[in-house]
Design an enzyme around this catalytic site. Structure first.
Site, PDB file in Angstrom:
ATOM      1  N   ASP A 126       1.136  -5.403  -2.494  1.00 30.52           N
ATOM      2  CA  ASP A 126       1.477  -3.891  -2.153  1.00 30.52           C
ATOM      3  C   ASP A 126       1.233  -3.548  -0.731  1.00 30.52           C
ATOM      4  OD1 ASP A 126       1.450  -3.216  -4.511  1.00 30.52           O
ATOM      5  OD2 ASP A 126      -0.597  -3.220  -4.696  1.00 30.52           O
ATOM      6  N   ASP A 147       5.553   0.099  -7.885  1.00 32.81           N
ATOM      7  CA  ASP A 147       4.870   0.924  -8.456  1.00 32.81           C
ATOM      8  C   ASP A 147       5.173   2.332  -8.593  1.00 32.81           C
ATOM      9  OD1 ASP A 147       2.693  -1.552  -9.003  1.00 32.81           O
ATOM     10  OD2 ASP A 147       2.133  -0.752  -6.839  1.00 32.81           O
TER      11      ASP A 147
END
Length: 188
Positions: free
Chosen positions: A147, A161
């Site tokens: 991330d 995402d």
């Protein structure tokens, strides 16, 4: 022109006659191609961004993009959204695999461009995060997702995402409008 065609530009199989069915098959195949193109683009953009982040950002100071509002900061997330469920990485891996299988099975009945885009975003995002879960450390089916998009006062996330959230949001809108993946429209 049926109402489904008017609203979303797809045939309404429920109102089609037997003679028209063979002519609709190529349109269905085009929707599958659209789904696959969207999925491949979402997957490759996610994969490329993660490779760049791991190569250039991991182990370095975060990059401020918009002052304190947005920065790029590489982290490894073994859990789900907001870092929850770190002990359940294998379960998230299985869920992603099931989502991919369901989308592939649903694609056979696809006659809606909007649904093709939504499912393509879901598929590409699920494949992006599943790739991390399979191939990143600490091991197969237990890997941590990369991330890096870090808005102020929000969870750090990645482009997979984002694709999943956008695809899910589009599915909710389509459902509220009464549009089915097969191109039919429900008036409730």
């Amino acid at each position: 022109m049926t109402e489904a065609e008017r609203i979303i530009g797809t045939p309404d199989p429920a109102g089609a006659d037997e003679a028209a069915a063979p002519a609709e098959l190529p349109k269905g195949r085009r929707k599958i191609v659209a789904l696959l193109v969207v999925a491949v683009v979402a997957y490759l953009v996610d994969l490329g961004s993660k490779m760049l982040v791991v190569a250039k950002l991991e182990g370095h100071e975060p990059i401020r993009v918009v002052g304190d509002l947005l920065k790029f900061d590489a982290i490894r997330n073994p859990g789900a959204a907001f870092g929850m469920g770190e002990a359940f990485t294998i379960i998230f891996t299985c869920i992603a695999a099931v989502v991919i299988i369901v989308i592939i099975r649903l694609a056979r009945k696809l006659y809606s461009t909007a649904w093709a885009i939504a499912l393509g975003l879901l598929l590409g995002g699920a494949l992006g995060n599943l790739t991390d879960r399979i191939f990143r450390s600490p091991g197969v089916f237990e890997g941590a997702v990369v991330d890096f998009i870090a808005p102020a006062h929000f969870a750090v996330f990645n482009l997979a995402d984002s694709a999943i959230v956008c695809g899910g949001f589009l599915i909710v809108i389509l459902s509220f409008r009464g549009l089915d993946p097969d191109g039919t429209v429900h008036k409730d």
